[in-house]
Design an enzyme around this catalytic site. Sequence first.
Site, PDB file in Angstrom:
ATOM      1  N   CYS A  90       0.858  -1.177   0.000  1.00  9.10           N
ATOM      2  CA  CYS A  90       0.000   0.000   0.000  1.00  9.10           C
ATOM      3  C   CYS A  90       0.900   1.235   0.000  1.00  9.10           C
ATOM      4  O   CYS A  90       1.085   1.884  -1.024  1.00  9.10           O
ATOM      5  CB  CYS A  90      -0.842  -0.120   1.260  1.00  9.10           C
ATOM      6  SG  CYS A  90      -2.259   0.908   1.324  1.00  9.10           S
ATOM      7  N   GLU A 130       3.782   1.014   2.415  1.00  8.70           N
ATOM      8  CA  GLU A 130       4.825   0.627   3.355  1.00  8.70           C
ATOM      9  C   GLU A 130       6.208   0.876   2.754  1.00  8.70           C
ATOM     10  O   GLU A 130       6.348   1.122   1.562  1.00  8.70           O
ATOM     11  CB  GLU A 130       4.667  -0.855   3.729  1.00  8.70           C
ATOM     12  CG  GLU A 130       3.333  -1.194   4.367  1.00  8.70           C
ATOM     13  CD  GLU A 130       2.348  -1.799   3.386  1.00  8.70           C
ATOM     14  OE1 GLU A 130       1.863  -1.054   2.498  1.00  8.70           O
ATOM     15  OE2 GLU A 130       2.051  -2.989   3.493  1.00  8.70           O
TER      16      GLU A 130
END
Lengths: 799, 290
Positions: free
Chosen positions: A438, A440
């Site tokens: 996402c 990270e």
Amino acid sequence: MANSFNAPYADRINRLKEKVLTTYPEIDLENARILTQSFHETEGEVFVLRKAKAFRRQCQEKTVEIWDDELIVGNAGSKIRGGILSADVCWSVLDKELDTINTRPYDKFHLRPEDRKIFEEEIRPYWKGRSNYEAWLAQIPEDVAALRDNGALYIDKKAVRGWGEVTAGYEWFIKNGVNGIVKLVEAQKAGLDATRPGDYEKEAYLDSLLVVAEGMLTLAERYALEADRLASAEKDPARRRELRKIAEICRHVPAQPACTFHEALQSFYFYQIFLFMEQNAAAYNPGRMDQYLYPYYKADHDAGRITPEEAQELLDCLWVKFSEQCLFQDGKSAEYSSGYPMFQNLCAGGVDHQGRDAVNDLSYMILQATMDTQLYQPSLSVRYNMAKNPDAFLRKIVDLISLGTGFPAFHNDEVGIRMLMNKGVPLREALDWNPGGCVETNLAGKLRAYSALADINLGSVVEYVLLGGKCRKTGAQVSIDTGDPRSFATWEEFEEALKAQLHYVIRVVVKASHIIDEICMDRPVPALSFSFEECITSAKDYAWGGAKYNTGNGIICIGVADLINSAAAVRHLVYETKALTMGELLEALDRDFEGREETLRLCREAPKYGNDDPRVDDLAADLFSYIADEIENYRSKFGVMTPGILPVSGNTPFGKEVGALPSGRRAWKPLADGVSPNGGTDLNGPSAVLKSVANIPHDRFVQGTLLNMKIDPEMLHTENGIIRFMALLKSLYSLGIYHAQFNVVDQSKLIDAQKNPENYKGLLVRVAGYTAFFVELGKDVQDEIIARTVHGEKPSRTC
Amino acid sequence: MLKPASVLGADLDTGRKRGTLMSSGTADEKGMIYKIARYAIHDGPGIRTTVFLKGCPARCLWCCNPESQRKEPELAKKVELCRTCPADALEWIGREITASDLLREVEPDRPFWRRSGGGVTLSGGEPLFQPRFVKRFLQLCREKHIHTALESSLFGDWKFLEELMDLVDFFQFDLKAMDPEEHLQLTGLDNRVILDNAARLLRSDKPLLARIPLVPGCNDGESNLRELGAFLERHRPGAHLEVLPYHRMGVGRYEELGRPYPLPDTLPPTEEEMERALGILKDYAIRVIN
């Protein structure tokens, strides 16, 4: 909605794309069936070797098909858009959903009767009692289960899919080839002495890597044979030449180091499908492709072997392949991240390992590939470095944003570097970071962790302060009792109770994370570890901590704005202006403001995060520094625990678990996503949102923070608007905000798409850290996207 | 919405002695504003924070901000809110603020000005209508190195505009109609002072943008456009002129204020009408933007 672009190769790409768009996702059990057969035959052997042999057998037996028009070949399963079941991880998920998998609200899959039969007769009988998911369900402690079952925690997802959330060492794999890596494995093996304690395990492990390597070579050879077979039968001479070339390439890579751009792409994609075959999971991140593929492109280009158009066509072909994968997960997990999200996060831009501008021709071509294909994969990110990257690159980013696909995710390069360093990676290597999943942070071939292990529902935490640890929806006592809030004489007492609840919930999650770490010791991944140099030199699997750097798992906060706005409303209304008593507030919340319209109005008019209002934004800084402190206080056996703020689509199902909040949010409605304001409460435009959001200490949330903004496409249709938007992105950067992504679709289009999905098959929206086909999302997720505030600006004065 | 009781009926600048008007005293001048817009991208260079001052001498028929016309705070009936919550239906428009408080309110936008080459724009209403406040605020901006823009009808005393020359980095003004009689009918103002000020500004070296709201049937006749083009060409060859198509976004605002909309039947210019106007203006040595 067919995308039209004018390149000479557009027809090929559109045909390839059409095939993906018109294929309905289907459960694919071939992989699980072969795994199961292999496990029957290897009973008693070392577990990791059994995994390796199952992988080799998959390579030997799986369906091998090359489809029309393809230049990059390979498929992890037996079908396009197949949901591969990783039986050893989570067979029972399908067992529970056999009758509903094609009717569930999120991420439906077709299941053929013959596949169902295979599942019931071969797969289930063998794996019953042996999967990681069952181990987790058997070991989950009561206090964890209490929070999970009352909606305060979502923590099952790691048990229902493979590792993922990792950036493999693609560069190393492509550069050395399987044979080069095998040499290293053999050299390690030669240094072992079976009379030394521990060396037997190492030998077994290194053997498993060699078995995996054999499988890889076998599968590539099978694709070469298939290409030859098709070429012999092909009537069109142009296609015949292409197929012969594919055969030649598959005979060279991944066995040998890639020599050309085309070979490097094919070698990359082979490795990508090996990862999916080993374990279907989200977020196998291709990472910094513009860096590791550039030398191949440049050499080809300089030698006159390839034109930029030919290279672009190959990239576009690969882009379509990225969309063939479909994440298989249980219905509950699909609710938290819907849209079959594969999160193959691929990145362009940033700086090189010497800190210099890393933007090159390929960086632009990578953005162009997403502009050409406009599919939901790969999850395209940019590392934007304001000091080093040229404005032309920023302009290209805005051009792509203006298409409204939700790509690219815009990442602040300097904050990303700091996040990696805060994970314990030295600057020299942190410069090479890449966004993963996402939002990270990751480091190719060197870093291990579940970057998003568990989600904490911050709305529930607020509820526990108000109800003494009880869940409003179920009435159950699931957290600690911090006392009756009516007895709190000061804001400080309330704040103390809030922090005590946060402390408790985080503590429970850390405990659960440690249990999952233990369960995952039984989840070795030799094919993935194959590209981690330190896994080989230490003869230690990725799952066991063999990577160069290891950190504790990621703990993710959801409902950020709900927490901030609720705390601010209590402080403002109960303690500062005394417009309400705590008793009145509790009573109104208990009845979801029914008949308490005046209280609702006061709550809604209390200061709101997202308006650059110091009366609330100080809480964003205080509470999230506290949360980061709390999470960083704990260590796992692998390293310090890591905080992050990325909702995926979890803010919607979490919202269904939380009653009315002091912020004025009604019961059971979605929570705010990421670090974004609550929908409709930010009234001062994008710059005020950014100022508020900047109060969160982004670089301490090392698993990333996610900001969603929906921009009226009109704003990006004029040169004036584009230039200002570039400046807005630079401002965001200098404010230290880590990430933002932009939905530039207008609401009317979305509403129409909801009513007439058939006309919008290809319409993409950015859901959270990813983009999905809008028509494939659940209705409430669709509604939530429609309801997000549209930032725009009317002409201010024309008379 | 706070009720600005203290300023009801206040006479703003006009009640004071003329002598203090031009001084650069440190008194914290008060002004009447009705809106601050952030991320404004059409009001001068870069990303701007636009302050809308309340009170305007003109009554342009197409005005889309009727709430900016009167200098006193006034009540508006919020049409949307009426349905659900009658107590909330009334909203005060306009509040008094000191120059230093206004500076405090706009300064949070500094990061955006810095990255875009933007700053603060004073708009309205008519900023020249509140000279002491405007001047004081612009001085404060100057002290803080904030880029300033002034959006004005130029209906004011040149002597005051001249004083502002050192305090304003960018001027933006409309030339609504060139013929004095026509201008009077459309806006209620005589345009001779406007054209005189415009000519002086154009002949200076100040960065500026001239604009015309193109209102079908009002000011889109060929002769008006030709006079406008010639005027700009004469006083500053190469001047930038933005043509703004008339829009009807202000209609709802009139309803809320309980006033009739002056151009009930006028429609925005069609694409052909816009093309025709742009074609005429392009005959002149100016840069036409739309």
